[in-house]
Design an enzyme around this catalytic site. Structure first.
Site, PDB file in Angstrom:
ATOM      1  CB  SER A  28      -1.040  -0.014   1.400  1.00  0.00           C
ATOM      2  OG  SER A  28      -0.164   0.065   2.387  1.00  0.00           O
ATOM      3  CG  ASN A  74      -3.471  -3.100  13.560  1.00  0.00           C
ATOM      4  OD1 ASN A  74      -3.072  -3.113  12.740  1.00  0.00           O
ATOM      5  ND2 ASN A  74      -3.944  -3.953  14.542  1.00  0.00           N
ATOM      6  CB  THR A  81     -41.583  24.580  -9.221  1.00  0.00           C
ATOM      7  OG1 THR A  81     -42.840  24.944 -10.018  1.00  0.00           O
ATOM      8  CG2 THR A  81     -41.261  25.329  -8.207  1.00  0.00           C
ATOM      9  CG  HIS A  82     -42.540  20.637 -11.535  1.00  0.00           C
ATOM     10  ND1 HIS A  82     -42.390  19.403 -10.932  1.00  0.00           N
ATOM     11  CD2 HIS A  82     -43.290  21.372 -10.725  1.00  0.00           C
ATOM     12  CE1 HIS A  82     -43.190  19.458 -10.137  1.00  0.00           C
ATOM     13  NE2 HIS A  82     -44.032  20.572  -9.790  1.00  0.00           N
ATOM     14  CB  SER A 137     -16.423  22.588 -30.797  1.00  0.00           C
ATOM     15  OG  SER A 137     -16.320  21.513 -31.650  1.00  0.00           O
ATOM     16  CE  LYS A 187     -21.671  23.919 -29.009  1.00  0.00           C
ATOM     17  NZ  LYS A 187     -21.484  22.464 -29.188  1.00  0.00           N
ATOM     18  CG  ASN A 221     -18.677  23.189 -25.907  1.00  0.00           C
ATOM     19  OD1 ASN A 221     -19.698  23.668 -26.185  1.00  0.00           O
ATOM     20  ND2 ASN A 221     -17.762  22.685 -26.648  1.00  0.00           N
ATOM     21  CD  GLU A 268     -20.750  20.091 -20.569  1.00  0.00           C
ATOM     22  OE1 GLU A 268     -21.748  20.466 -21.338  1.00  0.00           O
ATOM     23  OE2 GLU A 268     -19.732  19.662 -21.085  1.00  0.00           O
ATOM     24  CE1 TYR A 309      -6.120  -1.711   9.937  1.00  0.00           C
ATOM     25  CE2 TYR A 309      -5.048  -4.083   9.376  1.00  0.00           C
ATOM     26  CZ  TYR A 309      -5.260  -2.887   9.055  1.00  0.00           C
ATOM     27  OH  TYR A 309      -4.882  -2.154   7.617  1.00  0.00           O
ATOM     28  CD  GLN A 325      -3.228  -2.324   2.115  1.00  0.00           C
ATOM     29  OE1 GLN A 325      -2.540  -2.830   2.991  1.00  0.00           O
ATOM     30  NE2 GLN A 325      -3.055  -2.927   0.909  1.00  0.00           N
ATOM     31  CE  LYS A 374      -4.126   4.008   5.044  1.00  0.00           C
ATOM     32  NZ  LYS A 374      -4.842   2.511   5.223  1.00  0.00           N
TER      33      LYS A 374
END
Length: 463
Positions: A28, A87, A132-133, A254, A260, A262, A267, A294, A299, A302
């Site tokens: 690790s 540990n 809304t919606h 683009s 474009k 973007n 995103e 343990y 392990q 992380k």
């Protein structure tokens, strides 16, 4: 049988070398390397405690990097591992790392929140539709909308701060799982590391990863909130909405279509939220079936944690730059109020204030909407004579009151979009931001100090 190898973490129990495939699979170091500084700081604190409790001599206590110093001072370096296991050693290093990273993320959030707050203060009376919606619903201000995102992320900062506190529990002294027979002082080790608490149970101390799960959850929810904001950036900067435009510093083009602009960074924030949710899911599945104390499964805690914090931190930084590169088209926002009959509810409420029961007022406002649709005009453009026979009594005063600006300004309930209430929100938000800034200053010293001070102070004490 091979002779005992003092450099091996498990000493002379085995008489054959570990298979290299297994060594690579169980290794690790590639990701544990991020914890090196925190492991060294914890080792200094442990050595200081061993010195004070007279478990080690002063000369022996000066050993704080066991393997490196073994070559310099010989077997005495091995005494550093007295009353300690991998540990509790890994757990304390991870806790220290988590606290530092959470504080750093809060510092980044402070900058983003400060940006949004400054923009909100400039747009208290920049009117726009609320949705809304994803349908136009009622008029609000741009300030009100920005503050909604501010409060969501301010709550995220609160969760990060709470996790910082809960991570501040020291497992040192728990050993592998059953503590130590040596006269150690775990509270002293904790104090040297700036931790106020010691875990009350040695089994729990080495098995507990709640603080890892909480940190990952806080990042996941933060990313959900960031994704919702990013989605609006994508929508608002489209030609269909046109509420905002990205500057050249944050828009991307683009390879095929020259026209474009973007919102790729927004995103990606939206997309990366799923990645952090996946980190949380994977971590919880890893933890759910583990017996105390343990297990090597831990392990696997992380990499999802590191990824969640890295991704959240990077996204907050990107969001700050996107926010600074957004130019709001307040005229386009205002023009969007002229379709969708956004003040129909205000018409119904005004009729209620004049004594009409709400259900009747609701029906009457609906009839007014139908009439406005038929005539191709807004509600406030209707002539009272247009509604003869519908039961809706309009007059010049009421028509003025249902114009979008007037309707929004009249919404004086707590947390509403009126300039008065938004002004109160701005004041409260400024106070919340100040509290966050003070906390960050308290727990996150400048980077150079953060990188060296703890070790330097403990080393000076040892000397």
């Amino acid at each position: 049988m091979r002779p005992p190898d003092a450099t091996s973490l498990w000493g002379g129990r085995f008489d054959s070398e570990l298979d290299p495939v297994i060594l690579r699979f169980t290794g690790s170091l590639s990701f544990d390397a991020r914890l090196v500084r925190h492991d060294l700081i914890a080792s200094l604190a442990h050595a200081r405690m061993l010195l004070e409790t007279e478990i080690m001599s002063r000369a022996q206590a000066d050993s704080w990097i066991e393997r490196t110093l073994r070559a310099r001072i010989g077997p005495a370096a091995g005494r550093l591992h007295t009353a300690r296991s991998r540990n509790d050693q890994v757990s304390i290093a991870l806790r220290l790392w988590v606290r530092e990273e959470l504080a750093a993320l809060c510092a980044s959030l402070f900058v983003l929140l400060e940006t949004w707050l400054g923009q909100a203060a400039e747009h208290v009376e920049s009117w726009m539709p609320g949705y809304t919606h994803l349908q136009r619903a009622q008029p609000v201000s741009l300030a009100h909308h920005l503050l909604a995102h501010f409060w969501a992320l301010e709550a995220d900062a609160g969760r990060l701060r709470a996790t910082y506190q809960r991570a501040g529990v020291s497992p040192l002294g728990s050993g592998a799982l059953a503590g130590s027979r040596h006269p150690i002082d775990p509270h002293r080790s904790a104090a040297l590391l700036g931790l106020a608490e010691v875990c009350p149970n040695s089994l729990l101390a080495v098995a507990d990863r709640d603080y890892v799960a909480e940190a990952t959850f806080a990042c996941a929810l933060l990313m959900v909130h960031m994704s919702r904001w990013a989605e609006e950036v994508v929508l608002w900067t489209s030609i269909e909405f046109g509420f905002a435009e990205l500057s050249d510093t944050v828009a991307q083009g683009s390879s095929l279509m020259p026209q474009k602009r973007n919102p790729e960074a927004a995103e990606l924030i939206r997309g990366k939220s799923g990645r952090v949710i996946g980190d949380l899911t994977g971590l919880l599945v890893t933890l759910k079936g583990l017996p105390f104390a343990y297990n090597s499964d831990l392990q696997e805690d992380k990499e999802p944690l590191f990824d969640a914090l890295d991704t959240a931190s990077g996204s907050v930084g990107a969001a700050t730059q996107i926010s600074r590169g957004l130019r709001y088209d307040t005229e386009r926002m205002r023009s969007a109020l002229d379709a969708g009959y956004l003040t129909a509810t205000d018409l119904a409420d005004r009729l209620v204030e004049r004594g009409t029961p709400f259900r009747e007022a609701h029906a009457a406002a609906g009839a007014a909407v139908r009439e406005a649709e038929a005539r191709g005009c807004e509600l406030w453009e209707l002539d009272p004579e247009d509604l003869a026979g519908t039961g809706v009594a309009l007059d010049a005063e009421l028509l003025r009151e249902i114009r979008p600006e007037a309707a929004a300004a009249a919404r004086l309930s707590h947390g509403g979009p009126s300039p008065e209430r938004v002004g109160e929100q701005l004041d409260e938000a400024a106070k919340a931001l100040e509290r966050l800034g003070r906390w960050v200053e308290e727990v996150l010293p400048p980077p150079i100090y953060r990188a060296h001070a703890e070790g330097r102070i403990l080393a000076e004490e040892l000397a």
